[in-house]
Structure formats: C-alpha cells, structure tokens
Design an enzyme around this catalytic site. Structure first.
Site, PDB file in Angstrom:
ATOM      1  N   GLY B 184       0.783  -1.233   0.000  1.00 35.49           N
ATOM      2  CA  GLY B 184       0.000   0.000   0.000  1.00 35.49           C
ATOM      3  C   GLY B 184       0.811   1.276   0.000  1.00 35.49           C
ATOM      4  CB  SER B 210       3.327 -10.707  -5.676  1.00 32.61           C
ATOM      5  OG  SER B 210       3.362  -9.519  -4.929  1.00 32.61           O
ATOM      6  NE  ARG B 211       6.277 -10.747 -13.486  1.00 34.51           N
ATOM      7  CZ  ARG B 211       7.360 -10.088 -13.922  1.00 34.51           C
ATOM      8  NH1 ARG B 211       7.436  -8.775 -13.783  1.00 34.51           N
ATOM      9  NH2 ARG B 211       8.355 -10.730 -14.489  1.00 34.51           N
ATOM     10  CB  SER B 215       1.110  -1.511  -6.196  1.00 32.05           C
ATOM     11  OG  SER B 215       2.019  -2.522  -6.596  1.00 32.05           O
ATOM     12  CG  ASP B 272     -10.402  -3.587   5.722  1.00 31.74           C
ATOM     13  OD1 ASP B 272      -9.272  -4.106   5.697  1.00 31.74           O
ATOM     14  OD2 ASP B 272     -10.881  -3.039   6.728  1.00 31.74           O
ATOM     15  CB  SER B 280      -3.284 -14.091   1.672  1.00 33.31           C
ATOM     16  OG  SER B 280      -2.441 -13.805   0.591  1.00 33.31           O
TER      17      SER B 280
END
Lengths: 522, 522
Positions: B184, B210-211, B215, B272, B280
């Site tokens: 974030g 991760s890719r 973002s 959220d 995860s």
C-alpha cells in the site's frame, strides 16, 4: 446506459460481433497483439468502457491469442454487448479504462454490515440494471444482502428501486389483479386455471410468467405447449384489453431489469434470501401495473420454505413492503409437502390443466381445489364479491365451462399450437419407478422429483418429465409403479433413470402408520 | 483435480484450444448447434465437468454461434483449461453436467454467519485450489469472509488449509528468514535492501515476491529491471544455496495456489479483509519454508491500515495465527503517511535501491533508514546477534559495500540485465506537476500517487512512473515542481497528466503550520 469513466482518452477499434453467448455479462475480446491492449495497460478480466453510437457499456475484457477470432485492430463483442450498443458490424467503437461505478462504495458499506439509504440502494440498482456491475460485484451484492441481512425498509427501497430502474405499465383502470407463487412445488400450475377463471369474471389479470430456470417447467413453458407466449408487448396489451387476461412470457416487457441481472448470479448460488425474493416478486408485479395480488407461499420439508414460522416471517415481510408500495396483498400459506397435480414437465402439466378445465373425471383433484381456492381469493378483490363467496364463484365459472372458453379465447389470441389434451404426445422413451416395499406413502421429495424431471429433459424437451401415480397417504404394494419418466432421447432417459435409482424421492412406510392430515387449508 | 459429478453418462467431443485468456476461470466453448449441447440440457454459464487424459476440470460453459471459432463437434477450451487437462490439440474430451462441489454446503453456512470447522475450511480451500469454484462462488466466499467475519481460529484454519492445498518447501536448516510488508505504500522497496544485507550476514533468506497487481511496482517488477526473476524452481533453489538469498518472482513455485485463485476475485472488489490478508501472507511464508518473519504494517490515512488501533488489532491476529503455525513473527508498525523513497515505478525504484546500496549521497534517506531498521530486526533472529544490535550490524554491512556485493552476486546468478543506476533510462515523455501555492507539504496521498504512476504505464512500462521531489514537512513555493511523471507513450502520459490535474495528491498548507512529527519509529 451512460457510465462514468475518468480516462481522458480512449482508442478507436473496429467492432465485430463474436457469436459467443456470455449470458448476462458483457464480454469484449481484444487481441493480445493489438497496440491498444498494451498502450492502455489492460489486463484479462479488466473492466472496460466501450462506446459507440452515443451508447456506452461496461464489459469484461477477454484477451485473445487466436488469430481466427478477430483481427488485430478489432474489438470483438459478445452477442448481448453487441446488441446493447446497437451498432452495425464493422462500426467504429472506442474502448477505455472503466472506473468502478460510484455505487460500489455503498456496496462495500453493505458488505461491512451497514444499513443503506434509499438513495444508495437506488444508485446500486440503477448501476446493476445498466450492466455496470461485474459478475464478481453482483455476487458480492447478492451475498451481502442474503438471509435477513436487509432490514424491511431496505427491502422496500430495493423493490422500489427495481421498479424505478425499468419500465412501468399503467393499465388505466383498477383493480388490476395478479396471482403469484414463490415456487418450488413441481406441477403447481394453478395460474393457468386462475387466469381464465378471473378473466371470465371480467377482472383484468395480465399475467406474465417466467420460463423455468431451475425447475422442470414454468407457467410460460407449459402455456407454450398450447399457444405462442413470446409476444411483442403491444400485441400482448391488445390481447389483455380484448380478453381481460393473458398467459405470456414476461421477458419481452423490460420490467424490473435489475432483477433479471441479479437472478443470473443468485440462482447459481441457490442462497436463501427472503429480502431479494420479496423485492424481486413485488417489483415485477408493481412494474407490471398490478394493484392487487394473491401470493401463494407453499411450505413443507422440501419446499422453498421448510417451516411455518419461516413462512409467517416471510409473509410479514411481503405484507410490509407491499403495503408501502401501495399494492393490496393477500398471502396464502399452502401445503408444500408434495407436488401438485400429476404431471411434472410442460406437456404433462398442460394435460393436467386441460383435464381440470374440461371437468374430466380423471383431473387431479388437488390441482383443481388449489386453483379454485386461489381464484376465489383473487375474485374477492372485486368489491361486488362478498367475503367467503369467491370459491363458490370460481367453481361456478369453472364447472360451467366459462373458464375453458376463456382460455381457448386467450390461446387463439396469442396464437394456437396443436395440443390433444386427451391423448397428449408425451416423451416416447419411458421408465417406470416402482415401490420397493408394501406400505403407505408418507413423504414425497419435491426437489428429487423436480431434478429427475429435469434430467429427463424438461423443460427444454417439452414432452419430457415425470407422471406421478401416487400421493401422500396412498397405500402401495411392492413393485407398484410410483411414477413414469418420459424422455425424448436415450441419454436423457438414462440420466433420469440413474438418478431415480439413486433415490426415487418417495418414502414408503411399511409400519402401517398413516401420515397426519394435511396441516393446511389446501 | 478429480471432482464429483452425478451424471451417469457424458459425451465425447474433440478438444480444441481456443486462444482466449479468461484469467483464472476455466471457460469451455460449445457450438449451439452441437447435438451434445441440446441433449445434455446445458445453458450458457452452466458449470460442466470436462475430462480427458485421466484429468477432470470444472469449467463455465460459453455457447458459441460463430462457426469460425470451433467446429460443431468440438469443445473449445480456454488456455488455462487446456493446460490443466494436459491434452494435445484434437484429443478426445468428455463433457458432463457438474454438480457443485460438496463444500458449497459449508460456504452456504458461512454466508449464513456460522463458524466453520477446520475440516470444512480445508474442503473449501481444496476445491478452490482445484479450480472447482465458479467466479460467483469465489466472490461469495470472499464476501462471506470479509471484514472480521472470520474468527481467529477460522483464520488459522484457512492459513493451514492454504498450505495443505499446495507445495511446501523444506530448506533442511533453520532459521529460514523472511521479510514482508502488507503493501500500500508506493516506492517502498525495502526488500531489495534487506535481502542482500541479511544474506551477506549468512542467514538464509529465499525471498520470493509478487508482481504488482494494483500497485505501480512490486518487488519482482523492480528486480526485473536488474535481473531475470522468472526462474524455474530448481534453479532458484541452487541460487539460494549458493548465495543465501534470492529476489525472484514467486509464481513458479505453486505455493498456496488457493490464495492465487482467491486473489483473482478479491482484488477487483478491494475489500478490507484482515482474515484473508493474514491467511494469504502467512500461508505463503510457511509454504515457502520460512521459520522466522519480520512483518511491516505501515499505517496512515491513505495506507491500507488507516489508524493505529486497526494496526494493533491486525498485529494480534497475525501473531495468533503465526504462533499456532510454528512461525516466529516480529511485527513492525511503521509510518505509512507517504511514499518511501523518491521513485514510484520499476526503474525509478531500482535507481533508489542502487543509490542506497552504493552509499550515494543522493540516496533517499527514508528508504535507507527503513531498510536498515527492518534488516536489523531480521538479523536479530540470529541467536548470536544481541537484542538491539541488529541495526548497527545492518548499517555496517550496508556501509562496507558487502550488501551491494551480495546483490550483484544474486543478480549475476539470476541473470543480469543491463541497468545504469547513475543514469537510468526513464520514460522519455515527462510532465512536471507543480505546487499551486506557497506553503508546507502536510500530506501526500499514497493512493493518488500510485494511481498516477499506474496510469503513466507502470509497471508494464518499466521506465514509467512518478519521481517525487518533496516529502511531508518540506516548504514549497508556488510553481515549484512536486514530482515528475515519466511515460513511454503519449496516451499514457495524457492519462496520468489528466489525473494529476484532477488532484495531484499533495496537500500544501499556506498557514505556516508545520506537520506533527512522524508518529512512529520510521
């Protein structure tokens, strides 16, 4: 159909119809080697805004590597998307990033368990009706409003918004009556009897029905054995004016389009959502111009509503919302322990209906009785019919042949199809399911009967289905046929036969115990 | 990949690869005029079971009217579906009705607000990992487990099930350390500094990332400017053994595959969901063989977590689940009020990272400081490092050039790509955004900065993004540049410019008030 998008620019491509039916979700296809694909930074499953011809739609993007499907500078559109844009093959279309509709913020509040205002619900419903929600967002809405997660005012606002988001009919007179059942009971074709009885009395009953989605037959499927049911709305209106009633498919009238979109995702989840059911049914009725409605809520172990306390709670919710929408509502709680009538499947049910209308001694008594009682309740909306006299009046209209004459007139007006009710053509491939033991039938599983009829091909194969030979309380002996499966091809007969072998849906109790009396008025 | 289906028969067709990328959802295409279509009573969007080659997958059916796409007796399969079946073009495939997976009954219980057992959660997760849930069912699961709708034991069971449903690595030694941020915060590329520092100290840190999905750059996108990141797992393992660390893309390792499927529907909803986030992240770390983890939770008005009480609540949930999975966890709450570093976008962030590693005086101090502190916490997992000495040790490794040497070695091992950190190639099309007034920068909106960088083309265009010139507390004068947008094509520059005109993301307060001190340790 307009939507908000913050992208300042968009890219022009050539619109191509791709003959892929994606049901209610707009899908567009873009080649991976299309320069616009990279430039815009799209991803597979991105939501995109497609505009042409002064229309804009939102769609989900599928990325195509296959060079046979579309050209490099083409934008392929699924059939529904193509139709919504109203363009010609090869017309220029523009594609841009789409922002989520603004109402998604309200959806998130609902997911968080908050209460939504009338305005928020209206904004959501308008976005849904405008195909601006993705399937994922639709599923999120359906789940966030399931069970009793909507309070009664939210249900009212949802119903009102569904009406506001579509077309609303005005018949220019009152009362305009209707009759509806929440569904779940195989063979329960009372509408095809109630409409001619009520119309013969002179009350306006413009009945539109759905086709079966998860059941073996809807009223529209059954009526389609006797007459055309897919009529343009202006023709339907003329028929109703001339004959005081009709029995047609409601899909052509654009009533409550948001509801149609929601159903496309809520059905596959088969969630129990009283709020959605109430808003769906009442919005359709109000949009169709009904002022008075008799609503049938069957309950029983394998009905949609299992117990009487649930049925009562649902009844109150229907009453609250209807009252606030200005719809006069009479709710009937009925016996939903077993199928109604004998046939399950379009042609089999049409046969039952015509046996009742022709006063055939072989007509299923339960179907006749239930239809008379429901018709009686509708007739009592007539200020000139005294309370309690509706059933007698309905019986008189039925026994005198006036109801049959009315249905024949409606059939001729809609466009007759040949149907021999005394010797109906039924699926020629048959399999009889027999009792495993001596005893008394104590239960019949509505869900299994429906499933077996569907596997046999109903409603797509209109002569397929299940013909029931027994009801609860009947004494049977081992080897005696319980029902006959009709199918039109061997693989479907095999599906249904296999399912019936697994569990045929009848409970036969050998102890000699007789089931308790029906707990209800029907 | 096996599934249950109650259909006794199924029909054989010819399997054809249709080059349509439907992301994570299996789609198969059947011609409307195919005899199997009618016989089986399929509908568009029906779920079907497709079997071939002793594999079975579930897929959604699209009905094709276009005769160019597939033949009458063909079954078209989307790319992912084709790959999962592992068949050759033209191989025979069988198609049948699919029953919903049995775990849907548990999903319905969760939607109804009930608590699920460990076994129920395991069954759901296995069905999700096996691609047996439709997108609608996945969305239903995501919504039903959003917010705090999972209790902490359900989150634990979800995380454990996600590990059980995939591959789990065992490095044969301990500690195996990792560092993770919940995300974030634009520009926050501390992993590319923490990994070489920690590996240079000799601790095993097999970092996969991760890719970017939503973002402007993920660690894998940024590292991809310097080296290959998509490596087969066995090669990755050799690199880690040789160099004690790596910086690679995690997608090739099949760790926690259920999580990947869930993310494909939860991201578009941007809900959220603390429980889903915790399950995860921790499932991926445990599956990757980590024994010790430093977790960064930035909070601030435009961070993923807005307030400190939310951050504390999330921290406790992470700690409870990690403890019960046997993972040593050290949670750091950090300042998430603004981006970290200057660059936002892969090449811009790679430049920042290399400035820090090269001890360039121009290196962004905030990125350096944050990375040192996080690396210090990781180093303190080493029993030989005294509490409180980690940061000093990290600084020594960084200042001495050992961290740079380690990153260079990892880059060579993974496969070097040319990158001039002193004069990096940046998107040649630029637009500078300037202050509207004199004053002090009191706030920077992470979400808007990220959005503008994405519209400029990041991460797909790796040289695109945003280069920030100011931070909170800086005094600016009207017309002074706040940041520069880099893009590689005019339409993307225009998207980003337009967005920045709408709102550039910086709050400049002309009253002379100086913002309060950072409320946190970073």
């Amino acid at each position: 159909m307009a939507t908000s998008t913050s992208s300042p620019a968009s890219s022009t491509l050539t619109g191509r119809k791709v003959g892929i039916d994606t049901y209610r979700e707009n899908v567009v296809y873009l080649r991976r080697d299309c320069p616009v694909y990279r430039a815009e930074g799209f991803q597979a499953l991105s939501k995109v805004a497609v505009s042409a011809n002064s229309h804009m739609i939102l769609a989900v993007l599928n990325v195509v590597d296959d060079t046979r499907v579309i050209g490099e500078m083409d934008l392929g559109l699924s059939e529904d998307a193509f139709a919504q844009l109203g363009i010609a093959e090869g017309a220029p279309v523009r594609i841009a990033h789409a922002e989520p509709p603004e109402s998604i913020a309200s959806l998130r509040r609902k997911i968080a368990g908050e209460r939504l205002s009338a305005d928020e619900i209206l904004a959501i419903v308008k976005d849904i009706a405008g195909h601006r929600y993705s399937k994922i967002e639709l599923a999120a809405f359906v789940v966030a409003t399931t069970q009793w997660d909507l309070d009664r005012d939210e249900v009212l606002h949802l119903a009102e918004a569904m009406v506001a988001a579509g077309r609303r009919l005005d018949w220019g007179e009152a009362p305009v009556v209707d009759k509806h059942c929440i569904g779940g009971i195989p063979g329960n074709r009372t509408s095809m009897l109630v409409v001619p009885i009520v119309a013969a009395h002179g009350m306006l009953i413009p009945k539109t029905s759905s086709r079966a989605i998860t059941s073996p037959a809807g009223t529209a499927d059954t009526m389609a054995c006797l007459a055309e049911v897919e009529l343009p709305f202006d023709r339907l209106e003329r028929i109703v004016r001339a004959h005081r009633g009709c029995l047609a498919w409601g899909g052509t009238a654009s009533l409550s389009p948001a509801d149609d979109v929601l159903i496309s995702v809520s059905r596959p989840l088969s969630l129990d959502s009283p709020g959605q059911m109430v808003a769906s049914i009442l919005s359709k009725k109000v949009a169709a111009g009904a002022t008075h409605l008799v609503l049938d809520i069957p309950f029983g172990p394998t009905a949609k509503v299992a117990r009487i306390d649930e049925a009562q709670r649902l009844k109150k919710l229907f009453e609250y919302v209807a009252r606030n929408m200005g719809l006069q509502l009479d709710v009937v709680l009925s016996d939903g322990r077993q199928p109604i009538g004998r046939g399950v499947g379009p042609a089999l049910e049409a046969r039952d209906v015509l046996q009742v209308l022709n006063n055939d001694p072989a007509a299923p008594a339960d179907l006749r009785l239930k239809a008379l009682r429901l018709a009686g309740r509708v007739l009592e909306f007539d200020p000139d019919v005294r309370g309690g006299e509706g059933v007698e009046l309905a019986r008189d209209i039925l026994d005198s042949g006036r109801a049959l004459a009315k249905l024949e007139a409606i059939i001729d007006a809609q466009g007759r199809r040949p149907f021999n009710w005394q010797r109906p053509t039924l699926g020629a491939l048959v399999h009889e399911v027999v009792a495993d033991a001596d005893g008394i039938v104590t239960a019949i599983d509505n869900l299994r009967v429906a499933r077996i009829a569907r596997l046999a091909g109903a409603p797509k194969a209109e002569t397929a289905g299940v013909d029931l030979f027994c009801r609860i309380g009947d004494r049977v002996t081992r080897g005696q046929p319980l029902y006959r499966i009709h199918a039109t091809n061997t693989s479907e007969l095999e599906f249904a036969r296999h399912e019936s072998t697994h569990h045929h849906g009848f409970t036969v109790d050998g102890s000699g115990a007789v089931p308790v009396d029906p707990f209800l008025e029907f």
